[in-house]
Design a protein around this motif. Structure first.
Motif, PDB file in Angstrom:
ATOM      1  N   LYS A   1      28.363  34.219  45.032  1.00 38.54           N
ATOM      2  CA  LYS A   1      28.152  35.119  43.901  1.00 38.54           C
ATOM      3  C   LYS A   1      28.599  36.539  44.267  1.00 38.54           C
ATOM      4  O   LYS A   1      29.303  37.198  43.495  1.00 38.54           O
ATOM      5  CB  LYS A   1      26.672  35.113  43.500  1.00 38.54           C
ATOM      6  CG  LYS A   1      26.313  36.014  42.363  1.00 38.54           C
ATOM      7  CD  LYS A   1      26.775  35.467  41.063  1.00 38.54           C
ATOM      8  CE  LYS A   1      26.227  36.309  39.928  1.00 38.54           C
ATOM      9  NZ  LYS A   1      26.697  35.903  38.647  1.00 38.54           N
ATOM     10  N   ALA A   2      28.216  36.997  45.453  1.00 39.74           N
ATOM     11  CA  ALA A   2      28.605  38.337  45.896  1.00 39.74           C
ATOM     12  C   ALA A   2      30.118  38.447  46.034  1.00 39.74           C
ATOM     13  O   ALA A   2      30.724  39.445  45.624  1.00 39.74           O
ATOM     14  CB  ALA A   2      27.922  38.669  47.226  1.00 39.74           C
ATOM     15  N   GLU A   3      30.742  37.432  46.593  1.00 39.69           N
ATOM     16  CA  GLU A   3      32.198  37.446  46.762  1.00 39.69           C
ATOM     17  C   GLU A   3      32.895  37.409  45.401  1.00 39.69           C
ATOM     18  O   GLU A   3      33.909  38.084  45.191  1.00 39.69           O
ATOM     19  CB  GLU A   3      32.652  36.269  47.637  1.00 39.69           C
ATOM     20  CG  GLU A   3      34.103  36.299  48.012  1.00 39.69           C
ATOM     21  CD  GLU A   3      34.512  37.487  48.869  1.00 39.69           C
ATOM     22  OE1 GLU A   3      35.726  37.773  48.923  1.00 39.69           O
ATOM     23  OE2 GLU A   3      33.646  38.155  49.461  1.00 39.69           O
ATOM     24  N   THR A   4      32.358  36.643  44.471  1.00 38.52           N
ATOM     25  CA  THR A   4      32.924  36.583  43.117  1.00 38.52           C
ATOM     26  C   THR A   4      32.865  37.953  42.454  1.00 38.52           C
ATOM     27  O   THR A   4      33.843  38.407  41.850  1.00 38.52           O
ATOM     28  CB  THR A   4      32.173  35.541  42.274  1.00 38.52           C
ATOM     29  OG1 THR A   4      32.293  34.260  42.891  1.00 38.52           O
ATOM     30  CG2 THR A   4      32.704  35.472  40.859  1.00 38.52           C
ATOM     31  N   LEU A   5      31.722  38.626  42.572  1.00 39.28           N
ATOM     32  CA  LEU A   5      31.585  39.963  41.983  1.00 39.28           C
ATOM     33  C   LEU A   5      32.557  40.956  42.636  1.00 39.28           C
ATOM     34  O   LEU A   5      33.165  41.779  41.950  1.00 39.28           O
ATOM     35  CB  LEU A   5      30.145  40.458  42.125  1.00 39.28           C
ATOM     36  CG  LEU A   5      29.115  39.705  41.289  1.00 39.28           C
ATOM     37  CD1 LEU A   5      27.699  40.167  41.643  1.00 39.28           C
ATOM     38  CD2 LEU A   5      29.378  39.872  39.802  1.00 39.28           C
ATOM     39  N   ARG A   6      32.716  40.855  43.956  1.00 37.90           N
ATOM     40  CA  ARG A   6      33.651  41.743  44.659  1.00 37.90           C
ATOM     41  C   ARG A   6      35.079  41.507  44.186  1.00 37.90           C
ATOM     42  O   ARG A   6      35.827  42.449  43.912  1.00 37.90           O
ATOM     43  CB  ARG A   6      33.548  41.508  46.173  1.00 37.90           C
ATOM     44  CG  ARG A   6      34.356  42.504  46.988  1.00 37.90           C
ATOM     45  CD  ARG A   6      34.410  42.121  48.456  1.00 37.90           C
ATOM     46  NE  ARG A   6      35.267  40.971  48.708  1.00 37.90           N
ATOM     47  CZ  ARG A   6      36.611  40.995  48.713  1.00 37.90           C
ATOM     48  NH1 ARG A   6      37.260  42.111  48.461  1.00 37.90           N
ATOM     49  NH2 ARG A   6      37.316  39.908  48.960  1.00 37.90           N
TER      50      ARG A   6
ATOM     51  N   GLU B   1      36.019  40.163  41.298  1.00 37.37           N
ATOM     52  CA  GLU B   1      36.148  40.600  39.904  1.00 37.37           C
ATOM     53  C   GLU B   1      36.361  42.109  39.827  1.00 37.37           C
ATOM     54  O   GLU B   1      37.169  42.592  39.032  1.00 37.37           O
ATOM     55  CB  GLU B   1      34.927  40.170  39.094  1.00 37.37           C
ATOM     56  CG  GLU B   1      34.899  38.678  38.798  1.00 37.37           C
ATOM     57  CD  GLU B   1      33.618  38.212  38.134  1.00 37.37           C
ATOM     58  OE1 GLU B   1      32.629  39.005  38.065  1.00 37.37           O
ATOM     59  OE2 GLU B   1      33.590  37.049  37.690  1.00 37.37           O
ATOM     60  N   ALA B   2      35.640  42.851  40.660  1.00 36.03           N
ATOM     61  CA  ALA B   2      35.806  44.306  40.683  1.00 36.03           C
ATOM     62  C   ALA B   2      37.212  44.672  41.172  1.00 36.03           C
ATOM     63  O   ALA B   2      37.862  45.568  40.624  1.00 36.03           O
ATOM     64  CB  ALA B   2      34.749  44.942  41.578  1.00 36.03           C
ATOM     65  N   LYS B   3      37.689  43.972  42.186  1.00 34.72           N
ATOM     66  CA  LYS B   3      39.031  44.228  42.716  1.00 34.72           C
ATOM     67  C   LYS B   3      40.095  43.900  41.663  1.00 34.72           C
ATOM     68  O   LYS B   3      41.079  44.635  41.520  1.00 34.72           O
ATOM     69  CB  LYS B   3      39.248  43.395  43.981  1.00 34.72           C
ATOM     70  CG  LYS B   3      40.535  43.670  44.684  1.00 34.72           C
ATOM     71  CD  LYS B   3      40.577  45.068  45.259  1.00 34.72           C
ATOM     72  CE  LYS B   3      41.868  45.281  46.024  1.00 34.72           C
ATOM     73  NZ  LYS B   3      42.073  46.666  46.378  1.00 34.72           N
TER      74      LYS B   3
END
Length: 100
Positions: A55-60, A62-64
């Motif tokens: 989840k954290a990697e997905t959010l990172r 998505e932000a990138k």
């Protein structure tokens, strides 16, 4: 090892010492229900950790992606404006050259 299994082994020709040794070996190798439950809890915890990491990697990411989209939009807009200025400059230069 159950008593019934021990009797069957003795009836098949195993000595009492062989049956006892086999029973001790199996007792050390077999997982108990508590062992399995403990493993299940550890696996559940690890899966939860992996879900959180994902989840954290997905959010990172998505932000990138959003940041890259914004940069790309600025670059394209800049290229369009520059292209328009060049075309207009060429048109005015050509008009001046032709005397209009």
């Amino acid at each position: 090892m159950s008593t019934n299994a021990a009797f069957k082994l003795q009836d098949a020709g195993f000595t009492r010492q062989q049956v006892e040794a086999l029973g001790e070996f199996l007792d050390t190798q077999a997982a108990t229900k508590a062992d399995l439950i403990g493993s299940e809890h550890r696996l559940d915890a690890r899966i939860s950790d992996l879900h959180a990491d994902l989840k954290a990697e997905t959010l990172r990411l998505e932000a990138k992606i959003a940041e890259t989209k914004a940069d790309l939009t600025k670059t394209i807009l800049g290229a369009v404006v520059l292209n328009s200025v060049i075309v207009l400059g060429a048109m005015f230069g050509l008009a001046k050259l032709l005397g209009h």
